[in-house]
Each structure stands twice: as structure tokens, then as C-alpha cells.
Design a protein around this motif. Sequence first.
Motif, PDB file in Angstrom:
ATOM      1  N   ALA A  98     124.274  81.000 -19.460  1.00  0.00           N
ATOM      2  CA  ALA A  98     123.347  82.136 -19.428  1.00  0.00           C
ATOM      3  C   ALA A  98     122.022  81.719 -18.787  1.00  0.00           C
ATOM      4  O   ALA A  98     121.428  82.480 -18.016  1.00  0.00           O
ATOM      5  CB  ALA A  98     123.120  82.668 -20.831  1.00  0.00           C
ATOM      6  N   ALA A  99     121.570  80.499 -19.084  1.00  0.00           N
ATOM      7  CA  ALA A  99     120.333  80.003 -18.472  1.00  0.00           C
ATOM      8  C   ALA A  99     120.480  79.893 -16.960  1.00  0.00           C
ATOM      9  O   ALA A  99     119.536  80.179 -16.201  1.00  0.00           O
ATOM     10  CB  ALA A  99     119.968  78.647 -19.067  1.00  0.00           C
ATOM     11  N   LEU A 100     121.654  79.494 -16.500  1.00  0.00           N
ATOM     12  CA  LEU A 100     121.876  79.385 -15.062  1.00  0.00           C
ATOM     13  C   LEU A 100     121.957  80.760 -14.398  1.00  0.00           C
ATOM     14  O   LEU A 100     121.554  80.928 -13.247  1.00  0.00           O
ATOM     15  CB  LEU A 100     123.139  78.574 -14.792  1.00  0.00           C
ATOM     16  CG  LEU A 100     123.060  77.107 -15.236  1.00  0.00           C
ATOM     17  CD1 LEU A 100     124.405  76.414 -15.063  1.00  0.00           C
ATOM     18  CD2 LEU A 100     121.971  76.357 -14.467  1.00  0.00           C
ATOM     19  N   VAL A 101     122.484  81.750 -15.126  1.00  0.00           N
ATOM     20  CA  VAL A 101     122.430  83.126 -14.617  1.00  0.00           C
ATOM     21  C   VAL A 101     120.975  83.558 -14.484  1.00  0.00           C
ATOM     22  O   VAL A 101     120.575  84.166 -13.472  1.00  0.00           O
ATOM     23  CB  VAL A 101     123.212  84.081 -15.532  1.00  0.00           C
ATOM     24  CG1 VAL A 101     122.980  85.535 -15.097  1.00  0.00           C
ATOM     25  CG2 VAL A 101     124.704  83.766 -15.505  1.00  0.00           C
ATOM     26  N   ALA A 102     120.158  83.245 -15.487  1.00  0.00           N
ATOM     27  CA  ALA A 102     118.734  83.586 -15.432  1.00  0.00           C
ATOM     28  C   ALA A 102     118.064  82.927 -14.234  1.00  0.00           C
ATOM     29  O   ALA A 102     117.207  83.535 -13.563  1.00  0.00           O
ATOM     30  CB  ALA A 102     118.049  83.166 -16.727  1.00  0.00           C
ATOM     31  N   TYR A 103     118.473  81.703 -13.937  1.00  0.00           N
ATOM     32  CA  TYR A 103     117.951  81.007 -12.757  1.00  0.00           C
ATOM     33  C   TYR A 103     118.362  81.733 -11.481  1.00  0.00           C
ATOM     34  O   TYR A 103     117.520  82.000 -10.600  1.00  0.00           O
ATOM     35  CB  TYR A 103     118.453  79.567 -12.757  1.00  0.00           C
ATOM     36  CG  TYR A 103     118.490  78.910 -11.409  1.00  0.00           C
ATOM     37  CD1 TYR A 103     117.308  78.648 -10.705  1.00  0.00           C
ATOM     38  CD2 TYR A 103     119.700  78.545 -10.818  1.00  0.00           C
ATOM     39  CE1 TYR A 103     117.352  78.052  -9.447  1.00  0.00           C
ATOM     40  CE2 TYR A 103     119.748  77.947  -9.578  1.00  0.00           C
ATOM     41  CZ  TYR A 103     118.573  77.704  -8.897  1.00  0.00           C
ATOM     42  OH  TYR A 103     118.608  77.123  -7.652  1.00  0.00           O
TER      43      TYR A 103
ATOM     44  N   GLU B  10     112.939  79.305 -13.043  1.00  0.00           N
ATOM     45  CA  GLU B  10     113.281  78.244 -12.096  1.00  0.00           C
ATOM     46  C   GLU B  10     113.652  77.003 -12.889  1.00  0.00           C
ATOM     47  O   GLU B  10     113.099  76.756 -13.974  1.00  0.00           O
ATOM     48  CB  GLU B  10     112.086  77.935 -11.173  1.00  0.00           C
ATOM     49  CG  GLU B  10     111.711  79.072 -10.246  1.00  0.00           C
ATOM     50  CD  GLU B  10     112.773  79.380  -9.215  1.00  0.00           C
ATOM     51  OE1 GLU B  10     113.538  78.466  -8.858  1.00  0.00           O
ATOM     52  OE2 GLU B  10     112.830  80.538  -8.759  1.00  0.00           O
ATOM     53  N   LEU B  11     114.572  76.232 -12.387  1.00  0.00           N
ATOM     54  CA  LEU B  11     115.009  75.055 -13.121  1.00  0.00           C
ATOM     55  C   LEU B  11     113.890  74.041 -13.307  1.00  0.00           C
ATOM     56  O   LEU B  11     113.868  73.308 -14.311  1.00  0.00           O
ATOM     57  CB  LEU B  11     116.193  74.396 -12.413  1.00  0.00           C
ATOM     58  CG  LEU B  11     117.500  75.179 -12.430  1.00  0.00           C
ATOM     59  CD1 LEU B  11     118.576  74.431 -11.639  1.00  0.00           C
ATOM     60  CD2 LEU B  11     117.980  75.425 -13.864  1.00  0.00           C
TER      61      LEU B  11
ATOM     62  N   SER C 181     107.679  68.777 -19.434  1.00  0.00           N
ATOM     63  CA  SER C 181     109.095  69.128 -19.472  1.00  0.00           C
ATOM     64  C   SER C 181     109.352  70.401 -18.680  1.00  0.00           C
ATOM     65  O   SER C 181     108.465  71.237 -18.501  1.00  0.00           O
ATOM     66  CB  SER C 181     109.543  69.306 -20.918  1.00  0.00           C
ATOM     67  OG  SER C 181     110.871  69.790 -20.995  1.00  0.00           O
ATOM     68  N   THR C 182     110.592  70.552 -18.232  1.00  0.00           N
ATOM     69  CA  THR C 182     111.012  71.717 -17.459  1.00  0.00           C
ATOM     70  C   THR C 182     112.291  72.310 -18.057  1.00  0.00           C
ATOM     71  O   THR C 182     112.893  71.733 -18.963  1.00  0.00           O
ATOM     72  CB  THR C 182     111.294  71.319 -15.997  1.00  0.00           C
ATOM     73  OG1 THR C 182     112.420  70.430 -15.977  1.00  0.00           O
ATOM     74  CG2 THR C 182     110.082  70.656 -15.344  1.00  0.00           C
ATOM     75  N   VAL C 183     112.707  73.444 -17.510  1.00  0.00           N
ATOM     76  CA  VAL C 183     113.985  74.028 -17.892  1.00  0.00           C
ATOM     77  C   VAL C 183     115.111  73.021 -17.676  1.00  0.00           C
ATOM     78  O   VAL C 183     116.005  72.862 -18.514  1.00  0.00           O
ATOM     79  CB  VAL C 183     114.247  75.329 -17.099  1.00  0.00           C
ATOM     80  CG1 VAL C 183     115.679  75.817 -17.301  1.00  0.00           C
ATOM     81  CG2 VAL C 183     113.252  76.412 -17.497  1.00  0.00           C
ATOM     82  N   ARG C 184     115.055  72.312 -16.559  1.00  0.00           N
ATOM     83  CA  ARG C 184     116.084  71.303 -16.256  1.00  0.00           C
ATOM     84  C   ARG C 184     116.104  70.214 -17.327  1.00  0.00           C
ATOM     85  O   ARG C 184     117.183  69.786 -17.772  1.00  0.00           O
ATOM     86  CB  ARG C 184     115.826  70.683 -14.880  1.00  0.00           C
ATOM     87  CG  ARG C 184     116.947  69.766 -14.404  1.00  0.00           C
ATOM     88  CD  ARG C 184     116.580  69.064 -13.094  1.00  0.00           C
ATOM     89  NE  ARG C 184     116.296  70.001 -12.031  1.00  0.00           N
ATOM     90  CZ  ARG C 184     117.215  70.543 -11.237  1.00  0.00           C
ATOM     91  NH1 ARG C 184     118.492  70.231 -11.390  1.00  0.00           N
ATOM     92  NH2 ARG C 184     116.862  71.377 -10.273  1.00  0.00           N
ATOM     93  N   HIS C 185     114.948  69.740 -17.745  1.00  0.00           N
ATOM     94  CA  HIS C 185     114.885  68.726 -18.799  1.00  0.00           C
ATOM     95  C   HIS C 185     115.528  69.232 -20.086  1.00  0.00           C
ATOM     96  O   HIS C 185     116.269  68.495 -20.752  1.00  0.00           O
ATOM     97  CB  HIS C 185     113.426  68.332 -19.084  1.00  0.00           C
ATOM     98  CG  HIS C 185     112.811  67.466 -18.047  1.00  0.00           C
ATOM     99  ND1 HIS C 185     111.727  67.863 -17.285  1.00  0.00           N
ATOM    100  CD2 HIS C 185     113.104  66.204 -17.632  1.00  0.00           C
ATOM    101  CE1 HIS C 185     111.378  66.888 -16.455  1.00  0.00           C
ATOM    102  NE2 HIS C 185     112.202  65.873 -16.649  1.00  0.00           N
ATOM    103  N   LEU C 186     115.241  70.476 -20.444  1.00  0.00           N
ATOM    104  CA  LEU C 186     115.802  71.034 -21.679  1.00  0.00           C
ATOM    105  C   LEU C 186     117.319  71.105 -21.599  1.00  0.00           C
ATOM    106  O   LEU C 186     118.020  70.769 -22.558  1.00  0.00           O
ATOM    107  CB  LEU C 186     115.213  72.423 -21.945  1.00  0.00           C
ATOM    108  CG  LEU C 186     113.726  72.459 -22.299  1.00  0.00           C
ATOM    109  CD1 LEU C 186     113.224  73.901 -22.285  1.00  0.00           C
ATOM    110  CD2 LEU C 186     113.456  71.817 -23.660  1.00  0.00           C
TER     111      LEU C 186
END
Length: 273
Positions: free
Chosen positions: A50-55, A61-62, A71-76
Motif C-alpha cells: 500500500a505504501a508503494l501504491v502511495a508512492y 516519495e520514498l 529518516s525517510t519512508v525508505r528507511h521505515l
Amino acid sequence: MQSLAMIDNWPVPTAAAAVVRADGAVVGTHGPTAHRFTLASVTKPIAAYAALVAYEEGAVELDEPAGPEGSTVRHLLAHTSGLAFDEHRTMAAPGTRRLYSNAGFEVLGDHIAKAADIPFPDYVREAVLEPLGMTSTTVDGSPAKDGVSTVDDLVRFAAELQAPRLLDPRTVLDAQTVQHPGLKGVLPGYGHQNPNDWGLGFEIRAHKSPHWTGGSSSPATFGHFGQSGTFLWVDPVAGVACVALTDRAFGPWAVDVWPAFTDAVLAELRAGR
């Protein structure tokens, strides 16, 4: 598939399993595949998708800030935010250690909910569950561990992971590619791993030992297991995915039987080709 009947000998009250190929063909099922099981951490790959759909929809953005400072979305998604396992407490600088974190996925869910202006459980349902026809699945509560689903539904998800329709295949390839390579960490239930490779919401087998997949699983195998006695793996080299759900908490019994089960599944598939 005869190998799937091995779940009848597992020391669990209820178990169901299925195997699905990359073309979406279900090549075998066993047990009550419509029974709803708690997923525990097998929730994470669904939340990550779902997070990747949001991206891809442009909601996030990742590499935008999310979680602790730096920290970023990618880190999480990759368990490198530095957040503790079950506490919203920073244990390390982002990108320096592989700290498996339920808290990180909860922060991720909150971040996406705010960005998309919709509760995260609703976003998961609209972005992933409904389009894939996963009508018996819910991800209410924590996006780290509160999912409930069936083998029938997770077969649909496993098929999507192998032949994406909801996401660009390049995004799914990124999700199954090691993020922040070389980081050490603890794989819950299996101890310290060096490196402890992880993609975007998916654990990557690589050369970890011990591991919950099989000795014959390719290093490219990715997926997740849950403390409720559940797992989903995709082996891109074999061109197949497997789902197994039970209602007994993960423990030594799973450490004993899961790898042999996976090896038997892969061997039967190879013999049948």
C-alpha cells in the motif's frame, strides 16, 4: 501437490497452505484455505505494498522525511529508521543498523494516512485489497501486525508480487532488492545475521543461516513470516510463491518444520517440470 499435505503433521490446531506460480496459476492447496487467520507480521508486506501504491500515486516519495530525524519512508520500509522494535524510541542513526521495528511501520502508516488524508486501513483496502479481490482480508489496527486474512486471499497477493498489476514491475523489483546493503541485525526468531538483508517491506533470504525458508530456496527469495505461525515467500528463480497460515504461535516447532516443508515444495515442483 503431495508436499502440501505435510502441514497435517505440524503440531498446530489449524493450518492451510497453497502454492501459486508467477502466471497466477494455483498449483496446489491444502487445508481450509478460506479460514481467516491472524497474520502477525505477514501484515507488513501488505502494508508495504500500500505504501508503494502511495508512492506511485504521488502521495509520498520514498526519500522524503518520515519518522525520526534523518529518516525517510525508505528507511521505515527497510527497518533502518533507527526506531526500536515496539517503542517509538530511537536506538540508532537512520541507515546505520537493521533494527526490525513494528513501531517503524506504525509511523509509516500514520505518515501515509496524513499524506493521503485517509485512515491507513482504508487506504490499504482501497489501494490493495479491493483491486486484488482480497475480500476476506483486513488490516485494521497496527500496519505492522494486525492483519487478518485467508490463504485464498494471500494467493492473490502472492500472484501480484510475481506479476504486478497494481504497481510498475520496476517498483516491485526495487521492493525485493536489498536496501542499505551490508547492515547487520537480528532476524526475529533466528538471531543475529550479517548481513541482515531487507528490501522495501520484504525480508530477503540471501545467505542467512538459520532461516525460515528452505535450504534449496534461492538467495533471491523474499517474503515474511509472522509470530502467529504464518509465512509467505516468493522464489523468483523457481517462479513460484507459497503461503502457509496456522493458528499456533511461532516457536521451535516452526523452526523445525518450515524449512523441510519449503524444500519439499520446491523439489516437487522441480520434479514435475
